[in-house]
Enzyme design. Structure first.
Site, PDB file in Angstrom:
ATOM      1  N   GLU A  16       0.830  -1.208   0.000  1.00 20.71           N
ATOM      2  CA  GLU A  16       0.000   0.000   0.000  1.00 20.71           C
ATOM      3  C   GLU A  16       0.864   1.257   0.000  1.00 20.71           C
ATOM      4  OE1 GLU A  16      -2.683   0.053   3.283  1.00 20.71           O
ATOM      5  OE2 GLU A  16      -4.164  -1.229   2.310  1.00 20.71           O
ATOM      6  N   GLU A  65      -6.405  -7.330  -0.643  1.00 19.69           N
ATOM      7  CA  GLU A  65      -6.788  -7.072   0.750  1.00 19.69           C
ATOM      8  C   GLU A  65      -8.124  -6.354   0.761  1.00 19.69           C
ATOM      9  OE1 GLU A  65      -3.645  -5.414   3.193  1.00 19.69           O
ATOM     10  OE2 GLU A  65      -5.091  -4.135   4.239  1.00 19.69           O
TER      11      GLU A  65
END
Length: 458
Positions: free
Chosen positions: A158, A245
């Site tokens: 991320e 995710e």
């Protein structure tokens, strides 16, 4: 040397002694065609779980073991698992490269042994600061696992709110080039700006190379239609997406389950064939954890050891279309939907999804699904899964044609410790193409049945 030739040479060199061990290790190769991820050249999507950060002392590392991976495959029906290796935070790879790498390898080896895809995730928010370490790590992973179709490289988890073209893309291109020098074709996934939400930005300046997908993360309590719109823009621009995710709660990991938004996201992914991994297999006291505090580090979790988000994600995963090598055939029969039965009754179930289960199964009782004829697409192996519960003692069942002939195979039913403590058991049965009307017979009773799933496998 290409990957297929290398595999054949390895097999020949090892000889017949290891033939049985190597036979399982060939799930369909993944590739990218436009905005689609293909398995064996056919559109496919996979559903499974992300483990929590691997960092020493963070609590989630205890689930990095083969027993947990096996349980996710057999009980949840997961076809993919993600090893989220913490990088630069305390106790991560930078501080303990050997320990964290060994945790990842334990998960990868277990996924290969259980015919699952596995994501090796460089779990960082600042990967561009550790480019040399990332290159060295993924080079080692490519040398070790590049011949396995199971393995997917996620080279940036991320990114923060940094430039795609100026920061993330140059990092990613360098790591991709290093991997491709060793492994020419396994799938690579790259994180996108703003915690892997700005997939639309990445889609306008795509990376060079083959079999590359872009990471999309969402948490249903925080992210709604606006993020699905960004995802659709990326798809329209020809970018393949992979949700490595997601959560049914808020983006901070807390809050209750957002059912309506989760359902909207599931529909979005399912209709577009997007694979996904739910966050997270962990027992931390927060909404995003799938497990309640103290849940066994080796799997075997009863329903009351799952959180609300864990129960929901398990139900979603179990009912995801099993498109991995199944030639499009994946059918679930609810146990109570019989055309005829002998000796059994139904009752309300507390298993995920609710409805009814069949119970009071004694020796010699049977269930017929002759009223639900199934047309199998081709002769070959089919995985037959059964959702069962047994207070004690378990039992044994026959899988057969309705009426009892032929009887294809039998399977032991384990004790699960309660009439509503559910688990999934399975066996692989060779069946001929054509129309079948299946049935179940209890050779030995003492168990409940919620559903039966039949899936084509290689």
């Amino acid at each position: 040397m290409n990957k297929i030739l290398a595999k054949h040479l390895l097999h020949a060199a090892l000889g017949g002694l290891l033939c049985t061990q190597l036979a399982f290790a060939d799930v369909a190769p993944l590739s990218v065609n436009g905005n689609k991820i293909l398995a064996g050249g056919q559109p496919a999507s996979f559903a499974g779980n992300s483990l929590f950060w691997s960092n020493n002392g963070w609590g989630g590392e205890k689930y990095y073991n083969a027993d947990v991976v096996r349980w996710l495959k057999n009980d949840w029906g997961s076809t993919i698992v993600r090893a989220a290796m913490g990088v630069d935070e305390g106790g991560g790879y930078i501080q303990d490269p050997v320990g964290n790498k060994n945790k990842v390898k334990a998960v990868v080896d277990a996924a290969i042994a259980n015919d699952m895809y596995v994501i090796i995730d460089w779990h960082s928010h600042k990967a561009e600061n550790y480019r040399n370490q990332s290159i060295a790590f993924f080079q080692e992973m490519a040398r070790t696992y590049g011949g396995r179709n199971h393995v997917i490289y996620e080279i940036y988890n991320e990114p923060l709110q940094v430039s795609w073209s100026g920061v993330i893309k140059p990092y990613a291109q360098a790591v991709i080039n290093a991997i491709r020098a060793i492994d020419p074709d396994n799938l690579i996934i790259v994180g996108t700006p703003t915690w892997s939400q700005d997939v639309d930005v990445a889609s306008r300046d795509k990376l060079s190379g083959n079999n590359i997908a872009y990471t999309l993360h969402f948490y249903a309590g925080t992210h709604g239609q606006y993020l699905r719109d960004k995802a659709q823009t990326a798809l329209n621009n020809g970018a393949a997406l992979f949700v490595t995710e997601w959560g049914s709660v808020n983006a901070d990991g807390n809050g209750g389950v957002a059912n309506s938004e989760t359902n909207a996201w599931v529909d979005f992914m399912k209709t577009r064939g997007i694979s996904h991994a739910n966050w997270a297999i962990n027992d931390k006291a927060e909404g995003a954890s799938a497990l309640t505090p103290g849940a066994n580090a080796r799997g075997g979790w009863a329903n009351n050891q799952l959180t609300a988000s864990g129960s929901l994600s398990k139900y979603i995963i179990q009912n995801w279309p099993k498109s991995n090598n199944n030639n499009g055939f994946n059918v679930t029969l609810q146990a109570e939907n019989t055309s005829a039965q002998s000796g059994t009754e139904t009752q309300a179930t507390t298993d995920a999804g609710g409805g009814l289960n069949v119970g009071w199964i004694d020796n010699g009782d049977w269930l017929s699904y002759a009223g639900t004829p199934l047309n199998l697409p081709q002769t070959g192996n089919y995985r037959i899964e059964y959702r069962v519960a047994s207070l004690s003692g378990g039992g044994n069942l026959n899988f057969e044609e309705a009426g009892g002939t032929p009887a294809y195979a039998n399977l032991n039913v384990p004790s699960t410790g309660g009439w509503q403590n559910w688990t999934t058991i399975s066996h692989v049965v060779h069946l001929n193409a054509g129309t079948h009307r299946f049935g179940i017979k209890a050779n030995r009773g003492g168990w409940n049945l919620n559903w039966i799933r039949i899936t084509k496998v290689n």
